[in-house]
Design a protein around this motif. Structure first.
Motif, PDB file in Angstrom:
ATOM      1  N   PRO A  93      46.006  36.473  40.327  1.00  0.00           N
ATOM      2  CA  PRO A  93      46.339  36.208  38.981  1.00  0.00           C
ATOM      3  C   PRO A  93      45.888  34.847  38.509  1.00  0.00           C
ATOM      4  O   PRO A  93      45.650  35.037  37.144  1.00  0.00           O
ATOM      5  CB  PRO A  93      47.604  36.527  39.094  1.00  0.00           C
ATOM      6  CG  PRO A  93      48.040  36.095  40.223  1.00  0.00           C
ATOM      7  CD  PRO A  93      46.980  36.320  41.068  1.00  0.00           C
ATOM      8  N   VAL A  94      45.535  34.030  39.154  1.00  0.00           N
ATOM      9  CA  VAL A  94      45.286  32.479  38.647  1.00  0.00           C
ATOM     10  C   VAL A  94      43.500  32.533  38.667  1.00  0.00           C
ATOM     11  O   VAL A  94      43.041  32.120  37.355  1.00  0.00           O
ATOM     12  CB  VAL A  94      45.771  31.273  39.865  1.00  0.00           C
ATOM     13  CG1 VAL A  94      45.134  30.099  39.308  1.00  0.00           C
ATOM     14  CG2 VAL A  94      47.265  31.608  39.818  1.00  0.00           C
ATOM     15  N   CYS A  95      42.815  32.740  39.654  1.00  0.00           N
ATOM     16  CA  CYS A  95      41.456  32.652  39.342  1.00  0.00           C
ATOM     17  C   CYS A  95      40.551  33.849  39.305  1.00  0.00           C
ATOM     18  O   CYS A  95      39.492  33.833  39.346  1.00  0.00           O
ATOM     19  CB  CYS A  95      40.888  31.803  40.593  1.00  0.00           C
ATOM     20  SG  CYS A  95      41.146  32.591  42.348  1.00  0.00           S
ATOM     21  N   ALA A  96      41.373  34.886  39.413  1.00  0.00           N
ATOM     22  CA  ALA A  96      40.597  36.122  39.436  1.00  0.00           C
ATOM     23  C   ALA A  96      39.759  36.652  40.597  1.00  0.00           C
ATOM     24  O   ALA A  96      38.582  37.555  40.205  1.00  0.00           O
ATOM     25  CB  ALA A  96      40.149  36.524  38.084  1.00  0.00           C
ATOM     26  N   ASN A  97      39.928  36.086  41.663  1.00  0.00           N
ATOM     27  CA  ASN A  97      39.074  36.318  42.816  1.00  0.00           C
ATOM     28  C   ASN A  97      39.631  37.436  43.696  1.00  0.00           C
ATOM     29  O   ASN A  97      41.091  37.436  43.663  1.00  0.00           O
ATOM     30  CB  ASN A  97      38.495  35.145  43.548  1.00  0.00           C
ATOM     31  CG  ASN A  97      37.384  34.292  42.760  1.00  0.00           C
ATOM     32  OD1 ASN A  97      36.503  35.018  42.519  1.00  0.00           O
ATOM     33  ND2 ASN A  97      37.804  33.237  42.570  1.00  0.00           N
ATOM     34  N   LYS A  98      39.096  37.995  44.794  1.00  0.00           N
ATOM     35  CA  LYS A  98      39.606  39.081  45.470  1.00  0.00           C
ATOM     36  C   LYS A  98      40.686  38.161  46.527  1.00  0.00           C
ATOM     37  O   LYS A  98      39.969  36.877  46.906  1.00  0.00           O
ATOM     38  CB  LYS A  98      38.796  39.488  46.169  1.00  0.00           C
ATOM     39  CG  LYS A  98      38.002  40.902  45.786  1.00  0.00           C
ATOM     40  CD  LYS A  98      37.376  41.684  46.523  1.00  0.00           C
ATOM     41  CE  LYS A  98      36.018  41.813  46.586  1.00  0.00           C
ATOM     42  NZ  LYS A  98      35.092  42.618  47.467  1.00  0.00           N
ATOM     43  N   THR A  99      41.534  38.635  46.981  1.00  0.00           N
ATOM     44  CA  THR A  99      42.745  38.143  47.990  1.00  0.00           C
ATOM     45  C   THR A  99      42.155  38.849  49.336  1.00  0.00           C
ATOM     46  O   THR A  99      41.202  39.818  49.351  1.00  0.00           O
ATOM     47  CB  THR A  99      43.930  38.289  47.749  1.00  0.00           C
ATOM     48  OG1 THR A  99      44.503  39.649  47.556  1.00  0.00           O
ATOM     49  CG2 THR A  99      44.129  37.446  46.453  1.00  0.00           C
ATOM     50  N   ARG A 100      43.080  38.980  50.221  1.00  0.00           N
ATOM     51  CA  ARG A 100      42.791  39.501  51.426  1.00  0.00           C
ATOM     52  C   ARG A 100      43.500  40.975  51.640  1.00  0.00           C
ATOM     53  O   ARG A 100      43.683  41.563  52.769  1.00  0.00           O
ATOM     54  CB  ARG A 100      43.185  38.637  52.713  1.00  0.00           C
ATOM     55  CG  ARG A 100      42.171  37.436  52.838  1.00  0.00           C
ATOM     56  CD  ARG A 100      42.550  36.663  54.010  1.00  0.00           C
ATOM     57  NE  ARG A 100      41.767  35.378  54.140  1.00  0.00           N
ATOM     58  CZ  ARG A 100      41.968  34.467  54.137  1.00  0.00           C
ATOM     59  NH1 ARG A 100      43.221  33.907  54.531  1.00  0.00           N
ATOM     60  NH2 ARG A 100      41.047  33.330  54.371  1.00  0.00           N
ATOM     61  N   ILE A 101      44.161  41.306  50.515  1.00  0.00           N
ATOM     62  CA  ILE A 101      45.029  42.164  50.512  1.00  0.00           C
ATOM     63  C   ILE A 101      44.419  43.498  49.593  1.00  0.00           C
ATOM     64  O   ILE A 101      43.815  43.360  48.667  1.00  0.00           O
ATOM     65  CB  ILE A 101      46.258  42.180  49.763  1.00  0.00           C
ATOM     66  CG1 ILE A 101      46.960  40.702  50.273  1.00  0.00           C
ATOM     67  CG2 ILE A 101      47.263  43.244  49.659  1.00  0.00           C
ATOM     68  CD1 ILE A 101      47.766  40.859  51.638  1.00  0.00           C
ATOM     69  N   GLN A 102      44.599  44.676  50.576  1.00  0.00           N
ATOM     70  CA  GLN A 102      43.973  46.048  49.832  1.00  0.00           C
ATOM     71  C   GLN A 102      45.247  46.828  49.818  1.00  0.00           C
ATOM     72  O   GLN A 102      46.141  46.912  50.576  1.00  0.00           O
ATOM     73  CB  GLN A 102      42.939  46.598  50.684  1.00  0.00           C
ATOM     74  CG  GLN A 102      41.694  46.032  50.583  1.00  0.00           C
ATOM     75  CD  GLN A 102      40.598  46.853  51.346  1.00  0.00           C
ATOM     76  OE1 GLN A 102      40.958  47.584  52.331  1.00  0.00           O
ATOM     77  NE2 GLN A 102      39.289  46.805  50.936  1.00  0.00           N
ATOM     78  N   VAL A 103      45.159  47.709  48.621  1.00  0.00           N
ATOM     79  CA  VAL A 103      46.420  48.539  48.482  1.00  0.00           C
ATOM     80  C   VAL A 103      45.983  49.656  48.022  1.00  0.00           C
ATOM     81  O   VAL A 103      44.754  50.126  47.595  1.00  0.00           O
ATOM     82  CB  VAL A 103      47.352  47.911  47.390  1.00  0.00           C
ATOM     83  CG1 VAL A 103      47.933  46.884  47.793  1.00  0.00           C
ATOM     84  CG2 VAL A 103      46.890  47.842  45.959  1.00  0.00           C
ATOM     85  N   ARG A 104      46.826  50.888  48.355  1.00  0.00           N
ATOM     86  CA  ARG A 104      46.593  52.171  47.810  1.00  0.00           C
ATOM     87  C   ARG A 104      47.267  52.597  46.627  1.00  0.00           C
ATOM     88  O   ARG A 104      48.093  51.749  46.324  1.00  0.00           O
ATOM     89  CB  ARG A 104      47.085  53.188  48.841  1.00  0.00           C
ATOM     90  CG  ARG A 104      46.228  52.943  50.408  1.00  0.00           C
ATOM     91  CD  ARG A 104      46.709  54.334  51.257  1.00  0.00           C
ATOM     92  NE  ARG A 104      48.010  54.892  51.218  1.00  0.00           N
ATOM     93  CZ  ARG A 104      48.427  55.761  51.852  1.00  0.00           C
ATOM     94  NH1 ARG A 104      47.761  55.953  53.023  1.00  0.00           N
ATOM     95  NH2 ARG A 104      49.810  56.250  51.771  1.00  0.00           N
ATOM     96  N   GLU A 105      46.927  53.840  45.871  1.00  0.00           N
ATOM     97  CA  GLU A 105      47.520  53.945  44.827  1.00  0.00           C
ATOM     98  C   GLU A 105      49.174  54.236  45.049  1.00  0.00           C
ATOM     99  O   GLU A 105      49.740  53.721  44.011  1.00  0.00           O
ATOM    100  CB  GLU A 105      47.135  55.117  44.076  1.00  0.00           C
ATOM    101  CG  GLU A 105      47.579  55.704  42.612  1.00  0.00           C
ATOM    102  CD  GLU A 105      46.877  56.771  42.218  1.00  0.00           C
ATOM    103  OE1 GLU A 105      47.413  57.134  40.791  1.00  0.00           O
ATOM    104  OE2 GLU A 105      46.394  57.480  42.677  1.00  0.00           O
ATOM    105  N   ASP A 106      49.653  54.548  46.029  1.00  0.00           N
ATOM    106  CA  ASP A 106      51.152  54.874  46.010  1.00  0.00           C
ATOM    107  C   ASP A 106      51.678  53.663  46.833  1.00  0.00           C
ATOM    108  O   ASP A 106      52.861  53.694  47.066  1.00  0.00           O
ATOM    109  CB  ASP A 106      51.358  55.923  47.019  1.00  0.00           C
ATOM    110  CG  ASP A 106      50.649  55.748  48.377  1.00  0.00           C
ATOM    111  OD1 ASP A 106      49.863  54.997  48.581  1.00  0.00           O
ATOM    112  OD2 ASP A 106      51.105  56.916  49.226  1.00  0.00           O
ATOM    113  N   THR A 107      51.103  52.675  46.836  1.00  0.00           N
ATOM    114  CA  THR A 107      51.766  51.082  47.393  1.00  0.00           C
ATOM    115  C   THR A 107      52.539  50.651  46.298  1.00  0.00           C
ATOM    116  O   THR A 107      51.957  50.333  45.093  1.00  0.00           O
ATOM    117  CB  THR A 107      50.704  50.206  47.662  1.00  0.00           C
ATOM    118  OG1 THR A 107      49.859  50.747  48.689  1.00  0.00           O
ATOM    119  CG2 THR A 107      51.193  49.114  48.427  1.00  0.00           C
TER     120      THR A 107
END
Length: 56
Positions: free
Chosen positions: A9-23
């Motif tokens: 949310p600060v720099c708008a780059n990808k983090t190391r976390i991936q989520v599914r829609e039901d997460t």
């Protein structure tokens, strides 16, 4: 299943976390490896909300 990256949310780059829609994440400490910032977030159905806590 579709997976999406969680973006900082600060720099708008990808983090190391991936989520599914039901997460669902509540009070999750999200760390960004690029800007070295940690943000407390809630996430539900790919909708990210930043938790801002007042300073003591």
């Amino acid at each position: 299943m579709n997976y999406r990256w969680v973006y900082c949310p600060v720099c708008a780059n990808k983090t190391r976390i991936q989520v599914r829609e039901d997460t669902e994440l509540k009070n999750f400490p999200l760390f960004c490896p690029k800007c070295k910032q940690e943000s407390l977030i809630n996430l539900k159905k790919y909708k990210l909300m930043i938790i801002t806590e007042p300073d003591a």
